[in-house]
Design an enzyme around this catalytic site. Structure first.
Site, PDB file in Angstrom:
ATOM      1  N   HIS A   1      17.327  56.981  20.198  1.00  0.00           N
ATOM      2  CA  HIS A   1      16.356  57.780  20.944  1.00  0.00           C
ATOM      3  C   HIS A   1      16.779  57.856  22.404  1.00  0.00           C
ATOM      4  O   HIS A   1      17.686  57.126  22.835  1.00  0.00           O
ATOM      5  CB  HIS A   1      14.973  57.134  20.846  1.00  0.00           C
ATOM      6  CG  HIS A   1      15.005  55.648  21.120  1.00  0.00           C
ATOM      7  ND1 HIS A   1      15.030  54.705  20.117  1.00  0.00           N
ATOM      8  CD2 HIS A   1      15.072  54.945  22.274  1.00  0.00           C
ATOM      9  CE1 HIS A   1      15.082  53.496  20.639  1.00  0.00           C
ATOM     10  NE2 HIS A   1      15.126  53.602  21.949  1.00  0.00           N
TER      11      HIS A   1
ATOM     12  N   ASP B   1      13.712  39.906  21.646  1.00  0.00           N
ATOM     13  CA  ASP B   1      12.502  40.474  21.052  1.00  0.00           C
ATOM     14  C   ASP B   1      11.595  39.360  20.539  1.00  0.00           C
ATOM     15  O   ASP B   1      11.903  38.184  20.682  1.00  0.00           O
ATOM     16  CB  ASP B   1      12.876  41.419  19.901  1.00  0.00           C
ATOM     17  CG  ASP B   1      13.436  42.746  20.414  1.00  0.00           C
ATOM     18  OD1 ASP B   1      12.957  43.220  21.464  1.00  0.00           O
ATOM     19  OD2 ASP B   1      14.353  43.296  19.769  1.00  0.00           O
TER      20      ASP B   1
ATOM     21  N   ARG C   1      26.512  46.334  21.300  1.00  0.00           N
ATOM     22  CA  ARG C   1      25.466  45.864  20.403  1.00  0.00           C
ATOM     23  C   ARG C   1      24.670  47.129  20.071  1.00  0.00           C
ATOM     24  O   ARG C   1      24.100  47.769  20.950  1.00  0.00           O
ATOM     25  CB  ARG C   1      24.606  44.825  21.117  1.00  0.00           C
ATOM     26  CG  ARG C   1      23.420  44.292  20.281  1.00  0.00           C
ATOM     27  CD  ARG C   1      22.162  45.022  20.633  1.00  0.00           C
ATOM     28  NE  ARG C   1      20.986  44.481  19.961  1.00  0.00           N
ATOM     29  CZ  ARG C   1      19.816  45.101  19.965  1.00  0.00           C
ATOM     30  NH1 ARG C   1      19.644  46.215  20.621  1.00  0.00           N
ATOM     31  NH2 ARG C   1      18.803  44.571  19.328  1.00  0.00           N
TER      32      ARG C   1
ATOM     33  N   ASP D   1      13.223  60.409  19.097  1.00  0.00           N
ATOM     34  CA  ASP D   1      14.454  60.161  18.330  1.00  0.00           C
ATOM     35  C   ASP D   1      15.425  61.320  18.452  1.00  0.00           C
ATOM     36  O   ASP D   1      15.021  62.486  18.402  1.00  0.00           O
ATOM     37  CB  ASP D   1      14.115  59.980  16.844  1.00  0.00           C
ATOM     38  CG  ASP D   1      13.795  58.541  16.505  1.00  0.00           C
ATOM     39  OD1 ASP D   1      13.088  57.896  17.301  1.00  0.00           O
ATOM     40  OD2 ASP D   1      14.243  58.069  15.438  1.00  0.00           O
TER      41      ASP D   1
ATOM     42  N   LEU E   1      18.581  54.487  13.370  1.00  0.00           N
ATOM     43  CA  LEU E   1      19.530  55.473  13.893  1.00  0.00           C
ATOM     44  C   LEU E   1      20.054  56.392  12.790  1.00  0.00           C
ATOM     45  O   LEU E   1      20.130  57.605  12.968  1.00  0.00           O
ATOM     46  CB  LEU E   1      20.695  54.732  14.580  1.00  0.00           C
ATOM     47  CG  LEU E   1      21.934  55.541  14.945  1.00  0.00           C
ATOM     48  CD1 LEU E   1      21.603  56.609  15.985  1.00  0.00           C
ATOM     49  CD2 LEU E   1      23.047  54.626  15.474  1.00  0.00           C
TER      50      LEU E   1
ATOM     51  N   ASP F   1      21.836  49.291  18.860  1.00  0.00           N
ATOM     52  CA  ASP F   1      20.394  49.121  18.740  1.00  0.00           C
ATOM     53  C   ASP F   1      19.870  49.819  17.483  1.00  0.00           C
ATOM     54  O   ASP F   1      20.260  50.953  17.171  1.00  0.00           O
ATOM     55  CB  ASP F   1      19.753  49.760  19.988  1.00  0.00           C
ATOM     56  CG  ASP F   1      18.282  49.462  20.132  1.00  0.00           C
ATOM     57  OD1 ASP F   1      17.936  48.270  20.209  1.00  0.00           O
ATOM     58  OD2 ASP F   1      17.480  50.414  20.191  1.00  0.00           O
TER      59      ASP F   1
ATOM     60  N   GLN G   1       9.812  57.471  23.483  1.00  0.00           N
ATOM     61  CA  GLN G   1      11.215  57.365  23.052  1.00  0.00           C
ATOM     62  C   GLN G   1      11.495  58.332  21.896  1.00  0.00           C
ATOM     63  O   GLN G   1      11.593  57.921  20.729  1.00  0.00           O
ATOM     64  CB  GLN G   1      11.530  55.927  22.616  1.00  0.00           C
ATOM     65  CG  GLN G   1      11.528  54.931  23.765  1.00  0.00           C
ATOM     66  CD  GLN G   1      11.508  53.485  23.293  1.00  0.00           C
ATOM     67  OE1 GLN G   1      10.840  53.151  22.313  1.00  0.00           O
ATOM     68  NE2 GLN G   1      12.227  52.625  23.972  1.00  0.00           N
TER      69      GLN G   1
ATOM     70  N   GLU H   1      18.820  56.854   9.646  1.00  0.00           N
ATOM     71  CA  GLU H   1      17.902  57.387   8.621  1.00  0.00           C
ATOM     72  C   GLU H   1      17.640  58.872   8.904  1.00  0.00           C
ATOM     73  O   GLU H   1      17.425  59.282  10.040  1.00  0.00           O
ATOM     74  CB  GLU H   1      16.593  56.593   8.609  1.00  0.00           C
ATOM     75  CG  GLU H   1      15.763  56.885   9.829  1.00  0.00           C
ATOM     76  CD  GLU H   1      14.501  56.052   9.960  1.00  0.00           C
ATOM     77  OE1 GLU H   1      14.163  55.282   9.065  1.00  0.00           O
ATOM     78  OE2 GLU H   1      13.855  56.205  11.005  1.00  0.00           O
TER      79      GLU H   1
ATOM     80  N   GLU I   1      22.228  45.722  15.133  1.00  0.00           N
ATOM     81  CA  GLU I   1      20.878  45.233  14.839  1.00  0.00           C
ATOM     82  C   GLU I   1      20.454  45.845  13.501  1.00  0.00           C
ATOM     83  O   GLU I   1      20.040  46.997  13.446  1.00  0.00           O
ATOM     84  CB  GLU I   1      19.904  45.652  15.947  1.00  0.00           C
ATOM     85  CG  GLU I   1      18.520  45.084  15.734  1.00  0.00           C
ATOM     86  CD  GLU I   1      17.439  45.706  16.617  1.00  0.00           C
ATOM     87  OE1 GLU I   1      16.392  45.068  16.788  1.00  0.00           O
ATOM     88  OE2 GLU I   1      17.624  46.816  17.128  1.00  0.00           O
TER      89      GLU I   1
END
Ligand code: GLC
Length: 551
Positions: A108, A315, A203, A175, A210, A205, A173, A212, A247
């Site tokens: 996003h 997180d 890394r 997508d 991302l 995110d 945010q 799908e 991730e």
């Protein structure tokens, strides 16, 4: 791979340190950490022994999600310094043997990103198709929303655009549309830009989100994983040693596809969220079984790929892969207060306070995570035993400023007014007066000096980074996890007591002459019986005839 070439697949034996530049060290007294400050502290990281630094997002951002909401993928947040300062940091780190990777957040953008602004202005904007739009709000399942305390749908109405847009995270945010080849080109170009400035990878995110194809027309994305394969190929054409650390919080059976299956041509590494959650359940129960079973069920990864083990991250400690009852067990043990819990699935806490500051338990937990095959990832401040600050909202409770000394603001900043700090410093028993890097450096038995030794041992034990895991049967001692890592004729045996009770274990190892404790040098002849104190942790190397062990 020969024993000589352990630098080739460097990431598998890496010790990664994650930090946010904004909360690490403020060099100019404005209350916010910066690149220059971090550069001054690179020798601290070098001393700790980490060899990879993961920077949380440092890009220009309205900071409504701590920088995970980006308005310019090619710049740096001016609070942190200049692009030049960042390049200097990367160079300094490299000089000390530390590669730098950074968050790559392209699921996003911020809703303030010029692409989104332009997209909203007109259906004819060249950026309209950078995002995912719908005239009607699509049906949704409960549980589809990532931040249920703030959002109740993944679709938000934009008045100016006159349509709904997709946002898997906060509504600020939106997508990106991965079916759009121009979006994919941008993603690759962003990677290329930062690689050219010296980063050694990313890394990545929110990887499952991302790729799908949610909200996209049937057939718009035929093979979602192609995006990862393309990015990986591009990355390694530009820089052969650069990595993608993803991730990917998915069940074991879905993990393997994210490294590209047998081909190993997607992500290099996956964070071990499932093992992490099982570890907390094991700790809560004082029974190693959940972790043992989870490790047993882990997918076999191709040689080039690996897991990244961690104890805490930036997180909430998500417990989403446990059953409701299991999650309640972990809550009851590590965060019974509603104020410590988040989204009904996680804990906004750091490890030391969760373990009531019990140093034996803290050391055992890190020793265990660092003894499992793959890279080890450490979240800043854990090495000094920092606690969370529950007065800070939501997930940010664990992102308080690094505690360097007992001075004002923990030595993080010289700013006068605490209100000018980027975020409040932790107070109370885990605040800087009791927990700080300076005091710990001076005490040879401190947690910090123990971490330095742990990381050194970890780096000197390629069996762990590169080896194959075998669980050892010590079921007579249910609170103990015993495993071995075998690599090129060399073996590390690791034994950890998770229940807080002294036990004796018989180790089923019979393929050497003796087991030698890697820390103390103590020898145990085989068959070995080991007396472990409460929360005991041992790493032992198998000594074989004619083999010279490392010092
Ligand atoms: C990832 C990050 C988290 C962020 C989210 C949206 O889950 O770890 O901090 O809020 O993505 O970018």
């Amino acid at each position: 791979m020969s024993r000589k070439t352990t630098s080739d697949l460097w990431w598998k034996n890496a010790v990664v340190y994650c930090l946010d530049v904004a909360t690490f060290f403020d060099s100019d007294g404005d209350g916010c950490g910066d690149f220059v400050g971090l550069t001054e502290r690179v020798d601290y990281l070098r001393g700790l022994g980490v060899n990879c630094l993961w920077l949380m997002p440092f890009y220009p951002s309205p900071n409504r999600d701590d920088g995970y909401d980006i308005v310019d993928f090619y710049g740096v947040d001016e609070r942190l310094g200049t692009l030049g300062d960042l390049v200097e940091l990367i160079r300094t780190a490299r000089d000390r043997g530390i590669r730098v990777i950074a968050d790559f957040v392209v699921n996003h953008t911020s809703d303030q990103h010029p692409w989104f602004r332009s997209a909203c202005e007109s259906r004819d904007s060249p950026y309209r198709d950078f995002y995912v739009w719908k005239d009607e709000k699509p049906d949704e399942q409960p549980g589809d929303v990532v931040f249920p305390d703030q959002e109740d749908s993944n679709w938000a109405w934009n008045e100016q655009a006159g349509q709904f847009y997709l946002h898997r995270f906060y509504s600020h945010q939106p997508d990106l549309n991965i079916a759009n080849p121009e979006v994919r080109d941008e993603m690759a170009q962003i990677m290329g830009f930062w690689l050219n400035l010296g980063l050694s990878g990313f890394r990545v995110d929110a990887v499952p989100f991302l790729i799908e194809p949610i909200g996209l027309p049937e057939g718009a994305v035929v093979e979602p994983h192609e995006l990862l394969r393309d990015l990986r190929a591009y990355l390694n054409r530009r820089n052969g040693e650069a990595i993608l650390l993803g991730e990917v919080n998915l069940p074991p059976e879905e993990q393997r596809t994210f490294v590209g299956g047998e081909d190993g041509d997607e992500l290099h590494m996956l964070f071990d969220f499932v093992g992490n959650q099982a570890m907390y359940l094991s700790l809560a129960r004082g029974d190693a079984t959940p972790l043992r079973e989870t490790l047993r069920a882990a997918p076999a990864l191709p040689h080039i790929a690996s897991m990244a083990r961690f104890v805490r991250n930036h997180d909430e400690l998500t417990l989403d892969k446990l059953t409701d009852d299991e999650r309640q067990e972990v809550f009851a043990r590590f965060g019974a207060d509603a104020g410590m819990q988040l989204y009904g699935r996680g804990l906004r806490r750091r490890l030391p306070p969760m373990l009531d500051g019990d140093e034996a338990a803290i050391r055992m937990t890190y020793s265990l995570a660092f003894a499992l095959p793959g890279a080890a990832v450490l979240f800043y401040g854990e090495e000094i035993g920092m606690g969370e600050n529950l007065a800070i909202d939501g997930r940010l409770a664990v992102r308080s400023p690094m505690q360097w000394s007992a001075e004002r603001h923990g030595g993080f900043s010289l700013v006068e007014d605490p209100d000018d700090l980027v975020r409040p410093v932790t107070d109370g028993a885990f605040g800087p007066r009791h927990v700080n890097a300076t005091a710990l450096r001076r005490d040879p038995d401190s947690l910090l000096n123990w971490f330095e030794r742990l990381i050194r041992r970890r780096r000197e034990s390629p069996e762990i980074g590169f080896g194959t895991l075998t669980l050892l049967d010590v079921e007579a001692a249910p609170s103990v996890l015993a495993h071995r890592c075998d690599w090129r004729g060399s073996t590390i045996v690791a034994v950890h007591e998770l229940g807080g009770n002294a036990v004796e274990v018989q180790l089923p190892v019979d393929d050497g002459e003796a087991l030698v404790d890697v820390s103390t040098g103590e020898e145990h002849s085989l068959p070995a019986t080991l007396a472990l104190p409460r929360y005991g942790a041992r790493w032992l190397r198998v000594r074989r005839a004619g083999q010279r062990l490392p010092p």
